[in-house]
Design a protein around this motif. Sequence first.
Motif, PDB file in Angstrom:
ATOM      1  N   ILE A 221      -0.245 -10.897 -14.968  1.00 31.68           N
ATOM      2  CA  ILE A 221      -0.737 -12.265 -14.880  1.00 31.68           C
ATOM      3  C   ILE A 221      -1.299 -12.632 -16.253  1.00 31.68           C
ATOM      4  CG2 ILE A 221      -1.299 -12.049 -12.426  1.00 31.68           C
ATOM      5  CD1 ILE A 221      -4.258 -11.916 -13.220  1.00 31.68           C
ATOM      6  N   LEU A 222      -1.526 -13.907 -16.483  1.00 25.88           N
ATOM      7  CA  LEU A 222      -2.067 -14.380 -17.753  1.00 25.88           C
ATOM      8  C   LEU A 222      -3.453 -14.971 -17.540  1.00 25.88           C
ATOM      9  CD1 LEU A 222       1.043 -16.140 -19.344  1.00 25.88           C
ATOM     10  CD2 LEU A 222       0.085 -13.914 -19.940  1.00 25.88           C
ATOM     11  N   ILE A 223      -4.407 -14.518 -18.344  1.00 24.86           N
ATOM     12  CA  ILE A 223      -5.749 -15.085 -18.359  1.00 24.86           C
ATOM     13  C   ILE A 223      -5.962 -15.617 -19.765  1.00 24.86           C
ATOM     14  CG2 ILE A 223      -8.198 -14.669 -18.005  1.00 24.86           C
ATOM     15  CD1 ILE A 223      -7.455 -12.391 -16.148  1.00 24.86           C
ATOM     16  N   ASP A 224      -5.913 -16.936 -19.903  1.00 25.70           N
ATOM     17  CA  ASP A 224      -5.818 -17.585 -21.209  1.00 25.70           C
ATOM     18  C   ASP A 224      -4.619 -16.988 -21.951  1.00 25.70           C
ATOM     19  OD1 ASP A 224      -7.829 -19.269 -20.600  1.00 25.70           O
ATOM     20  OD2 ASP A 224      -9.252 -18.539 -22.071  1.00 25.70           O
ATOM     21  N   ASP A 225      -4.835 -16.395 -23.129  1.00 24.74           N
ATOM     22  CA  ASP A 225      -3.713 -15.849 -23.893  1.00 24.74           C
ATOM     23  C   ASP A 225      -3.575 -14.340 -23.728  1.00 24.74           C
ATOM     24  OD1 ASP A 225      -6.068 -15.265 -25.155  1.00 24.74           O
ATOM     25  OD2 ASP A 225      -5.318 -15.595 -27.182  1.00 24.74           O
ATOM     26  N   LYS A 226      -4.311 -13.753 -22.781  1.00 27.05           N
ATOM     27  CA  LYS A 226      -4.263 -12.308 -22.600  1.00 27.05           C
ATOM     28  C   LYS A 226      -3.474 -11.945 -21.345  1.00 27.05           C
ATOM     29  CE  LYS A 226      -8.614 -11.253 -24.962  1.00 27.05           C
ATOM     30  NZ  LYS A 226      -9.924 -10.568 -24.872  1.00 27.05           N
ATOM     31  N   LYS A 227      -2.625 -10.944 -21.486  1.00 26.69           N
ATOM     32  CA  LYS A 227      -1.857 -10.468 -20.340  1.00 26.69           C
ATOM     33  C   LYS A 227      -2.590  -9.321 -19.666  1.00 26.69           C
ATOM     34  CE  LYS A 227       2.016  -8.100 -20.859  1.00 26.69           C
ATOM     35  NZ  LYS A 227       3.445  -7.786 -21.100  1.00 26.69           N
ATOM     36  N   VAL A 228      -2.747  -9.427 -18.359  1.00 27.15           N
ATOM     37  CA  VAL A 228      -3.351  -8.371 -17.557  1.00 27.15           C
ATOM     38  C   VAL A 228      -2.267  -7.840 -16.631  1.00 27.15           C
ATOM     39  CG1 VAL A 228      -5.086  -7.802 -15.822  1.00 27.15           C
ATOM     40  CG2 VAL A 228      -5.631  -9.417 -17.658  1.00 27.15           C
ATOM     41  N   THR A 229      -1.988  -6.552 -16.734  1.00 23.74           N
ATOM     42  CA  THR A 229      -0.900  -5.960 -15.966  1.00 23.74           C
ATOM     43  C   THR A 229      -1.449  -5.022 -14.899  1.00 23.74           C
ATOM     44  OG1 THR A 229       0.591  -6.073 -17.869  1.00 23.74           O
ATOM     45  CG2 THR A 229       1.212  -4.595 -16.075  1.00 23.74           C
ATOM     46  N   PHE A 230      -1.052  -5.265 -13.663  1.00 23.16           N
ATOM     47  CA  PHE A 230      -1.413  -4.386 -12.554  1.00 23.16           C
ATOM     48  C   PHE A 230      -0.315  -3.339 -12.377  1.00 23.16           C
ATOM     49  CE2 PHE A 230      -3.535  -8.394 -11.579  1.00 23.16           C
ATOM     50  CZ  PHE A 230      -4.831  -7.951 -11.360  1.00 23.16           C
ATOM     51  N   ARG A 231      -0.734  -2.104 -12.253  1.00 24.61           N
ATOM     52  CA  ARG A 231       0.204  -1.007 -11.988  1.00 24.61           C
ATOM     53  C   ARG A 231       0.031  -0.580 -10.540  1.00 24.61           C
ATOM     54  NH1 ARG A 231       0.823   4.779 -15.227  1.00 24.61           N
ATOM     55  NH2 ARG A 231       2.027   5.855 -13.615  1.00 24.61           N
ATOM     56  N   ILE A 232       1.114  -0.646  -9.796  1.00 29.61           N
ATOM     57  CA  ILE A 232       1.071  -0.358  -8.365  1.00 29.61           C
ATOM     58  C   ILE A 232       2.064   0.752  -8.058  1.00 29.61           C
ATOM     59  CG2 ILE A 232       1.423  -1.301  -6.051  1.00 29.61           C
ATOM     60  CD1 ILE A 232       0.830  -4.077  -7.413  1.00 29.61           C
ATOM     61  N   GLU A 233       1.586   1.802  -7.393  1.00 28.63           N
ATOM     62  CA  GLU A 233       2.434   2.903  -6.966  1.00 28.63           C
ATOM     63  C   GLU A 233       2.210   3.131  -5.478  1.00 28.63           C
ATOM     64  OE1 GLU A 233       2.485   6.383  -9.698  1.00 28.63           O
ATOM     65  OE2 GLU A 233       0.985   5.243 -10.813  1.00 28.63           O
ATOM     66  N   ALA A 234       3.279   3.434  -4.773  1.00 27.79           N
ATOM     67  CA  ALA A 234       3.148   3.633  -3.335  1.00 27.79           C
ATOM     68  C   ALA A 234       4.251   4.541  -2.820  1.00 27.79           C
ATOM     69  CB  ALA A 234       3.191   2.298  -2.607  1.00 27.79           C
ATOM     70  N   ASN A 235       3.928   5.253  -1.764  1.00 29.67           N
ATOM     71  CA  ASN A 235       4.906   6.071  -1.062  1.00 29.67           C
ATOM     72  C   ASN A 235       5.205   5.385   0.265  1.00 29.67           C
ATOM     73  OD1 ASN A 235       6.566   8.179  -0.258  1.00 29.67           O
ATOM     74  ND2 ASN A 235       4.859   9.341   0.628  1.00 29.67           N
ATOM     75  N   VAL A 236       6.406   4.868   0.397  1.00 34.63           N
ATOM     76  CA  VAL A 236       6.793   4.112   1.587  1.00 34.63           C
ATOM     77  C   VAL A 236       7.423   5.059   2.602  1.00 34.63           C
ATOM     78  CG1 VAL A 236       8.136   2.175   2.468  1.00 34.63           C
ATOM     79  CG2 VAL A 236       7.164   2.081   0.161  1.00 34.63           C
ATOM     80  N   ILE A 237       6.885   5.037   3.820  1.00 30.86           N
ATOM     81  CA  ILE A 237       7.368   5.933   4.869  1.00 30.86           C
ATOM     82  C   ILE A 237       7.977   5.122   6.007  1.00 30.86           C
ATOM     83  CG2 ILE A 237       5.643   7.681   4.294  1.00 30.86           C
ATOM     84  CD1 ILE A 237       4.033   6.739   6.728  1.00 30.86           C
ATOM     85  N   GLU A 238       8.722   5.789   6.863  1.00 34.42           N
ATOM     86  CA  GLU A 238       9.323   5.106   8.002  1.00 34.42           C
ATOM     87  C   GLU A 238       8.242   4.642   8.966  1.00 34.42           C
ATOM     88  OE1 GLU A 238      12.256   7.360   9.978  1.00 34.42           O
ATOM     89  OE2 GLU A 238      13.625   7.456   8.262  1.00 34.42           O
ATOM     90  N   ALA A 239       8.398   3.416   9.430  1.00 38.71           N
ATOM     91  CA  ALA A 239       7.443   2.883  10.397  1.00 38.71           C
ATOM     92  C   ALA A 239       7.707   3.495  11.763  1.00 38.71           C
ATOM     93  CB  ALA A 239       7.568   1.368  10.465  1.00 38.71           C
ATOM     94  N   GLU A 240       6.641   3.700  12.522  1.00 38.06           N
ATOM     95  CA  GLU A 240       6.807   4.240  13.867  1.00 38.06           C
ATOM     96  C   GLU A 240       7.509   3.216  14.745  1.00 38.06           C
ATOM     97  OE1 GLU A 240       3.116   5.486  15.436  1.00 38.06           O
ATOM     98  OE2 GLU A 240       2.746   6.997  13.875  1.00 38.06           O
ATOM     99  N   PRO A 241       8.485   3.642  15.534  1.00 42.22           N
ATOM    100  CA  PRO A 241       9.224   2.688  16.372  1.00 42.22           C
ATOM    101  C   PRO A 241       8.327   2.087  17.440  1.00 42.22           C
ATOM    102  CG  PRO A 241       9.779   4.949  16.957  1.00 42.22           C
ATOM    103  CD  PRO A 241       8.945   5.025  15.713  1.00 42.22           C
ATOM    104  N   ASN A 242       8.586   0.817  17.741  1.00 38.82           N
ATOM    105  CA  ASN A 242       7.843   0.155  18.813  1.00 38.82           C
ATOM    106  C   ASN A 242       8.364   0.610  20.161  1.00 38.82           C
ATOM    107  OD1 ASN A 242       6.348  -1.378  16.974  1.00 38.82           O
ATOM    108  ND2 ASN A 242       7.959  -2.936  16.866  1.00 38.82           N
ATOM    109  N   ASN A 243       7.440   0.898  21.055  1.00 36.44           N
ATOM    110  CA  ASN A 243       7.841   1.335  22.399  1.00 36.44           C
ATOM    111  C   ASN A 243       8.294   0.144  23.239  1.00 36.44           C
ATOM    112  OD1 ASN A 243       7.181   3.990  21.809  1.00 36.44           O
ATOM    113  ND2 ASN A 243       5.021   3.697  22.411  1.00 36.44           N
TER     114      ASN A 243
END
Length: 243
Positions: A221-243
């Motif tokens: 994102i940009l805050i005035d003339d400065k760039k702020v970068t978010f680093r996002i890491e995640a481990n995506v797993i299978e969702a439990e099936p709905n009964n």
Amino acid sequence: MYSQLKHYFFIFLSLVSLNSVAQGVLYLEANDIDLGEVASDKIITFALPLENIGSTELALNEAIGDCDCTSLILSKQTLKANEIAELKVSIDTKGYDGYFYKNIYITTDEFPFEYQVKIRANASKTSDRTNNVEWAGKSRGAQFLVENKRFYFEEIPQFQPKVQKVKLINTGKSNLQIKAPATELVHCELPTTSLKSGEQTELELHINTNTLGFQKFYYPILIDDKKVTFRIEANVIEAEPNN
């Protein structure tokens, strides 16, 4: 387009206004100061002004240095809105010859709780500068603090969004313009937003994924003339099936 993007993170960024939240905010003229040439093997002193630019009282918990050669005295422990205090700094330059570097940390009872000031000087045996040394502050441009810019989520069920809130505070005296540039991978409902001096807001990162396994994503994102970068890491797993 959807089929091309389904293997990536999508981030929906919204801005929730917290400007009505009253709090104290510490303002520093600079967080990187240069004392220039000072006397070696002496006690040198100088003062830093501390101002509360917030709307409520601010407690100054303590000021500490990174070595025993530094002594710090706060003129006040509490600052009312728009009130100014002084931090008197003394540094023992015994044994110093040439450039040296110090850090000062000021803690308060409000977010972001800790402020860092970097100090440098050139100790010289021919200098007589000791008391009330004038200093030059490094220009910092836009002044703000972001609560966190890196996130790791150990497990996120597939197709289920994860919301992460992030505080952003304006620690300067001028308004900040916040922009979330649109990209192919980001859907933003964030207009250009102005954050006044001493105000804070809260970013919401809405993270979704359609792909199983470990994912890493950088979002700026940009805050005035400065760039702020978010680093996002995640481990995506299978969702439990709905009964």
